[in-house]
Structure formats: C-alpha cells, structure tokens
Design an enzyme around this catalytic site. Structure first.
Site, PDB file in Angstrom:
ATOM      1  N   CYS A   1      -0.608   4.083   2.569  1.00 34.22           N
ATOM      2  CA  CYS A   1      -0.602   3.905   4.032  1.00 34.22           C
ATOM      3  C   CYS A   1      -0.309   2.446   4.356  1.00 34.22           C
ATOM      4  O   CYS A   1       0.823   2.014   4.240  1.00 34.22           O
ATOM      5  CB  CYS A   1      -1.908   4.396   4.638  1.00 34.22           C
ATOM      6  SG  CYS A   1      -3.390   3.941   3.728  1.00 34.22           S
ATOM      7  N   SER A   2      -1.332   1.684   4.738  1.00 34.67           N
ATOM      8  CA  SER A   2      -1.065   0.297   5.134  1.00 34.67           C
ATOM      9  C   SER A   2      -2.260  -0.599   4.835  1.00 34.67           C
ATOM     10  O   SER A   2      -2.545  -1.525   5.595  1.00 34.67           O
ATOM     11  CB  SER A   2      -0.723   0.237   6.624  1.00 34.67           C
ATOM     12  OG  SER A   2      -1.777   0.809   7.377  1.00 34.67           O
ATOM     13  N   CYS A   3      -2.977  -0.346   3.744  1.00 36.56           N
ATOM     14  CA  CYS A   3      -4.151  -1.148   3.401  1.00 36.56           C
ATOM     15  C   CYS A   3      -3.730  -2.612   3.222  1.00 36.56           C
ATOM     16  O   CYS A   3      -2.742  -2.899   2.541  1.00 36.56           O
ATOM     17  CB  CYS A   3      -4.801  -0.620   2.130  1.00 36.56           C
ATOM     18  SG  CYS A   3      -5.409   1.063   2.338  1.00 36.56           S
TER      19      CYS A   3
ATOM     20  N   CYS B   1       0.891  -1.163   0.000  1.00 37.91           N
ATOM     21  CA  CYS B   1       0.000   0.000   0.000  1.00 37.91           C
ATOM     22  C   CYS B   1       0.924   1.207   0.000  1.00 37.91           C
ATOM     23  O   CYS B   1       1.562   1.505   1.008  1.00 37.91           O
ATOM     24  CB  CYS B   1      -0.918   0.037   1.221  1.00 37.91           C
ATOM     25  SG  CYS B   1      -1.818   1.600   1.296  1.00 37.91           S
TER      26      CYS B   1
HETATM   27 FE    FE Z   1      -3.391   1.997   2.918  1.00 40.69          FE
END
Ligand code: FE
Length: 193
Positions: free
Chosen positions: A101-103, A98
């Site tokens: 961010c951190s999906c 991602c």
């Molecule tokens: Fe994300």
C-alpha cells in the site's frame, strides 16, 4: 463522491466510535496524532541525517534504533511503528517501497509523495529498481553498487541514511540538513551540492 468513499467514511466513523466506546482510544488521542502527522515534514528526517553525518556516535544509535534516534531530536514517535534506518554506502544503495500500500515513516518524513503510493512505483521499484531510478529520477547507480529494495510495512517503517556528499567539509548541521531532500531518504535520489 463515490459509493465506495461514502462507505469508507461511514466505516471509519463507526470504527472510531467503537474504539472510543470501548476506551481503546479517545477523540483527544486521535486529534493529537493527526496534529503530529500534520506537523511532521521531511525536515525532521533531514535533521537526523545531518546529525548522523557529523556525529558518528549518533549515526551508530540511529542505525541501531531509528525510533530512539528520532526521539533524541524531539520528534514525537509514541504509538508509531518502529523506524528502521538503512545506510547507503559505496557498496550498497537502498530504495524503500511499500509494495502492499503506502506504509511510510510519516513521523520523520511527513505525508508520502503521491508517486510513492502509485501502483507504477510500487511495481517498478521491485521489478527493475535501477531502470526506475534512472528513467524517472536521473539517479544512476553504478553497476559496482548493489541496489537493495526494502519493503516498508505496517509493522516496520524504513528511511534511508544517504551518503554525505563531497564538498560539504566543515558544514554545520543546519546547512547539511538543508541539502537533504525527501527523495534522498527514500532512495530515489542522492544528495548533492
Ligand atoms: Fe503500506
């Protein structure tokens, strides 16, 4: 605790209160979702991978619609963003990141590893994925295999269906699931025996 964290928690509490007041989401629903996320682990995704390895029809359904394939194995997916599945082959190796961010497909892989959220991983995965895989994971993708980097987003989450390693003929699903690691389903490693 920093001012930012304090502000963030107050904002979160305020948003939650508003969502409840407006009847959009209840405390019970929030607690239920937290419990689902807390109970999820890479073992869920590993069960899907193992089934796909032994059952071509399931594999086809999984590549078509990861969410339905997860639900088929009893994994709760309600309210989750759609899950897509990327198949590694002799021609192409997938790496999931991602960049924003951190999906991450938490329903099937649990909480993301810390490195997945790091700025270094997110930048290097895009800039030079082969170098990243080789230097950090000792995963060497032959030049003949294309590396495709796929961005997970808030709208669509991805997991990798790795290739079944040789030397596993005749193994049952449970034994196969036991060799599938979280990195194999992100694409930083490949399963081996
Ligand atoms: Fe994300």
């Amino acid at each position: 605790m920093t001012i930012l964290e304090t502000g963030g928690e107050r904002l979160l509490a305020a948003v939650r209160a508003l969502l409840e007041q407006k009847g959009i989401v209840s405390t019970n629903e929030i607690m239920e979702r937290m419990a689902i996320t807390d109970s999820a682990s890479p073992g869920q995704g590993a069960r899907m991978v193992a089934k796909a390895w032994v059952d071509p029809a399931y594999r086809a359904r999984m590549l078509e619609d990861g969410t339905k394939a997860a639900e088929e194995l009893g994994i709760p997916m309600r309210g989750m963003p759609p899950l897509g599945v990327l198949e590694n082959t002799a021609e192409v190796h997938h790496l999931v990141v991602c960049t924003l961010c951190s999906c991450y497909p938490r329903a099937v892989l649990g909480y993301p590893p810390l490195w997945y959220k790091s700025a270094g991983y997110r930048a290097r995965a895009v800039r030079d994925p082969r170098e990243l895989l080789a230097s950090e994971w000792k995963t060497f993708i032959p030049d003949s295999v294309k590396v495709r980097v796929v961005d997970s987003t808030a709208d669509y989450r991805w997991m990798v269906l790795p290739e079944r390693p040789s030397g596993t003929d005749g193994w049952d699903e449970a034994r196969l699931a036991g060799i599938v690691r979280v990195g194999d389903m992100i694409g930083v490693t490949v399963p081996g025996v």
